[in-house]
Design an enzyme around this catalytic site. Structure first.
Site, PDB file in Angstrom:
ATOM      1  N   SER A 178       0.830  -1.205   0.000  1.00 35.13           N
ATOM      2  CA  SER A 178       0.000   0.000   0.000  1.00 35.13           C
ATOM      3  C   SER A 178       0.862   1.252   0.000  1.00 35.13           C
ATOM      4  CB  SER A 178      -0.858  -0.014   1.269  1.00 35.13           C
ATOM      5  OG  SER A 178      -1.475   1.229   1.465  1.00 35.13           O
TER       6      SER A 178
ATOM      7  N   TYR B  77      -1.898  -0.891  10.462  1.00 35.68           N
ATOM      8  CA  TYR B  77      -2.175  -1.491   9.143  1.00 35.68           C
ATOM      9  C   TYR B  77      -0.985  -1.266   8.203  1.00 35.68           C
ATOM     10  CZ  TYR B  77      -3.703  -1.321   4.284  1.00 35.68           C
ATOM     11  OH  TYR B  77      -3.759  -1.465   2.920  1.00 35.68           O
TER      12      TYR B  77
ATOM     13  N   LYS C  48       2.183  -3.864   6.465  1.00 41.41           N
ATOM     14  CA  LYS C  48       2.635  -3.906   5.062  1.00 41.41           C
ATOM     15  C   LYS C  48       4.160  -3.778   4.990  1.00 41.41           C
ATOM     16  CE  LYS C  48      -1.460  -4.214   3.135  1.00 41.41           C
ATOM     17  NZ  LYS C  48      -1.883  -5.479   2.553  1.00 41.41           N
TER      18      LYS C  48
HETATM   19  C1  UD1 Z   1      -6.754   5.004   3.339  1.00 37.40           C
HETATM   20  C2  UD1 Z   1      -5.774   4.590   4.375  1.00 37.40           C
HETATM   21  C3  UD1 Z   1      -4.652   3.845   3.703  1.00 37.40           C
HETATM   22  C4  UD1 Z   1      -5.202   2.670   2.908  1.00 37.40           C
HETATM   23  C5  UD1 Z   1      -6.220   3.157   1.914  1.00 37.40           C
HETATM   24  C6  UD1 Z   1      -6.899   1.993   1.225  1.00 37.40           C
HETATM   25  C7  UD1 Z   1      -5.908   6.258   6.209  1.00 37.40           C
HETATM   26  C8  UD1 Z   1      -5.198   7.343   6.940  1.00 37.40           C
HETATM   27  N1  UD1 Z   1      -5.276   5.741   5.126  1.00 37.40           N
HETATM   28  O1  UD1 Z   1      -6.106   5.923   2.468  1.00 37.40           O
HETATM   29  O2  UD1 Z   1      -3.775   3.405   4.699  1.00 37.40           O
HETATM   30  O3  UD1 Z   1      -4.165   2.004   2.228  1.00 37.40           O
HETATM   31  O4  UD1 Z   1      -7.237   3.907   2.597  1.00 37.40           O
HETATM   32  O5  UD1 Z   1      -7.706   2.457   0.192  1.00 37.40           O
HETATM   33  O6  UD1 Z   1      -7.010   5.901   6.547  1.00 37.40           O
HETATM   34  N2  UD1 Z   1     -12.297  11.481   3.376  1.00 37.40           N
HETATM   35  C9  UD1 Z   1     -13.277  12.366   3.714  1.00 37.40           C
HETATM   36  N3  UD1 Z   1     -14.452  11.886   4.186  1.00 37.40           N
HETATM   37  C10 UD1 Z   1     -14.684  10.547   4.353  1.00 37.40           C
HETATM   38  C11 UD1 Z   1     -13.651   9.639   3.988  1.00 37.40           C
HETATM   39  C12 UD1 Z   1     -12.458  10.144   3.522  1.00 37.40           C
HETATM   40  O7  UD1 Z   1     -13.110  13.593   3.595  1.00 37.40           O
HETATM   41  O8  UD1 Z   1     -15.767  10.166   4.806  1.00 37.40           O
HETATM   42  C13 UD1 Z   1     -11.023  12.014   2.851  1.00 37.40           C
HETATM   43  C14 UD1 Z   1      -9.828  11.650   3.722  1.00 37.40           C
HETATM   44  O9  UD1 Z   1      -9.655  12.589   4.745  1.00 37.40           O
HETATM   45  C15 UD1 Z   1      -8.708  11.642   2.691  1.00 37.40           C
HETATM   46  C16 UD1 Z   1      -9.396  11.235   1.385  1.00 37.40           C
HETATM   47  O10 UD1 Z   1     -10.786  11.440   1.598  1.00 37.40           O
HETATM   48  O11 UD1 Z   1      -8.198  12.918   2.552  1.00 37.40           O
HETATM   49  C17 UD1 Z   1      -9.178   9.782   1.026  1.00 37.40           C
HETATM   50  O12 UD1 Z   1      -9.522   8.987   2.158  1.00 37.40           O
HETATM   51  P1  UD1 Z   1      -9.612   7.401   2.086  1.00 37.40           P
HETATM   52  O13 UD1 Z   1     -10.510   6.989   0.987  1.00 37.40           O
HETATM   53  O14 UD1 Z   1      -9.924   6.916   3.474  1.00 37.40           O
HETATM   54  O15 UD1 Z   1      -8.149   6.970   1.644  1.00 37.40           O
HETATM   55  P2  UD1 Z   1      -6.716   7.324   2.278  1.00 37.40           P
HETATM   56  O16 UD1 Z   1      -6.833   7.988   3.580  1.00 37.40           O
HETATM   57  O17 UD1 Z   1      -5.930   8.030   1.228  1.00 37.40           O
END
Ligand code: UD1
Length: 340
Positions: free
Chosen positions: A127, A151, A155
């Site tokens: 990841s 997590y 990895k």
């Molecule tokens: C997350 C994980 C990462 C994992 C990946 C798998 C964290 C910190 N990281 O990545 O370890 O490998 O998922 O796909 O959790 N967001 C919102 N509202 C929401 C959900 C997300 O604003 O309800 C934003 C988050 O703050 C972030 C972006 O969307 O900025 C992407 O979030 P997400 O889809 O959870 O992925 P990652 O955080 O990049």
């Protein structure tokens, strides 16, 4: 040596099913092993529907050596793709022992049994969560590693184990793929992401708001140092990601040793841009409000893709419109996922 028969662990999961489709359609023999702890056997039936082929699967606990050996007693494999593992970041912080126990033991058990059977070709799902936030995007494979949750640390530990394994015995051929943010679904709408409970990740959350299962999206922070203030990520279509595994498998036939590649598009898309693209593509509004930053989020995270192109001959082909179209197609055809 030509790789023909492949064990796919976690083959009923989101990425596993998409990979099985691509493998089967490219002429590979596939056996799935899954314990269905976070997946459904219906997903395997859907793979059969898409490909018109029978999919062999065995309910297997990959931490149980006797069960893994039983697979190898039944079949002669040329390689394995190891998707199985726990993957929820928040849960990994609450239950670190469960994450370290399951993710490490399943990998070690699988490799032990692969070695017993002199089958030393493995592709591993790592990841972008392994990278340190001190790096400057785009992240390349040589950038520093420092995950911020258990997590991500599982990895890194597994990557280390795989490097040590190769150093101990150069007959191993290992491909470590570091995924950025997989989204989208198969264009048939038959398979897609079906998170259990409330989604943690952005795209399934947006899709469930759009379909009316959730009331409103919370955007975690609009005060980052980015063009629109929201975080920037490298969203990659799951079909492109699946194809990356085929490229990696083919490369293993050249006996490359232990190699690591990013699997991303190289393009950053902000959270607010993704919401806008979803509205455009689906014609449905996605109500949202701005919430505080989520702990552990990096402001900007996207991949350097040159190494994968140069060494695997792979690059992402699908864009944001396809990611949105296929997510929405899956969500509307399966409003409650694989449940009836
Ligand atoms: C997350 C994980 C990462 C994992 C990946 C798998 C964290 C910190 N990281 O990545 O370890 O490998 O998922 O796909 O959790 N967001 C919102 N509202 C929401 C959900 C997300 O604003 O309800 C934003 C988050 O703050 C972030 C972006 O969307 O900025 C992407 O979030 P997400 O889809 O959870 O992925 P990652 O955080 O990049």
């Amino acid at each position: 040596m030509k790789i023909r028969k492949v064990l796919v662990t976690g083959g009923a999961g989101y990425i596993g099913t998409h990979c099985c489709v691509e493998l089967l359609q490219s002429g590979y023999d596939v056996v799935c092993a899954d314990n269905f702890s976070n997946s459904s056997a219906i997903a395997i039936e859907r793979v059969e529907q898409i490909t018109g082929m029978k999919v062999t699967y065995r309910e297997t606990d990959l931490c149980d050596k006797a069960e893994v050996r039983a697979l190898f007693d039944e079949y002669v494999f040329d390689g394995a793709i190891h998707f199985a593992g726990h993957k929820a970041v928040g849960e990994s912080i609450e239950q670190p022992l469960r994450y370290y126990g399951n993710n490490l033991l399943s990998l070690i058990t699988l490799c032990e049994v692969l070695a017993e059977n002199r089958c030393k070709n493995v592709v591993f799902s790592s990841s972008a969560a392994v990278y340190s936030s001190i790096n400057k995007p785009p992240y390349d494979e040589e950038d520093s590693i420092d995950p911020c949750n258990p997590y991500g640390r599982t990895k890194v530990m597994i990557e280390t184990i795989l490097h040590d394994l190769h150093a101990s015995d150069p007959d191993w051929n290992i491909s470590i793929l570091r995924y950025f943010n997989p989204v989208g679904a198969h264009p048939s709408g038959l398979i897609g992401e079906d998170p259990s409970g409330t989604p943690n990740n952005l795209m399934p959350y947006i899709a469930q708001v759009a379909i009316g299962r959730l009331a409103e999206l919370k955007v975690f922070g609009d005060d980052y140092d980015t063009p629109d203030g929201s975080c920037v990520r490298d969203f990659i279509h799951v079909v492109d990601l699946a194809k990356g595994h085929l490229a990696a498998l083919r490369k293993l036939e050249d006996r490359p040793g232990c190699m690591t590649h990013n699997i991303g598009t190289g393009h950053g898309i902000s959270v607010l841009e993704l919401i806008e693209a979803f509205k455009r593509g689906s014609g449905v509004s996605v109500p949202y409000s701005i919430a505080p930053r989520r702990a552990g989020d990096m402001p900007v995270n996207f991949a350097a893709t040159d190494k994968a192109l140069k060494e695997l001959g792979w690059k992402a082909e699908l864009g944001l419109d396809e990611m949105v179209r296929d997510t929405w197609n899956w969500q509307t055809k399966n409003p409650t996922g694989y449940q009836d």
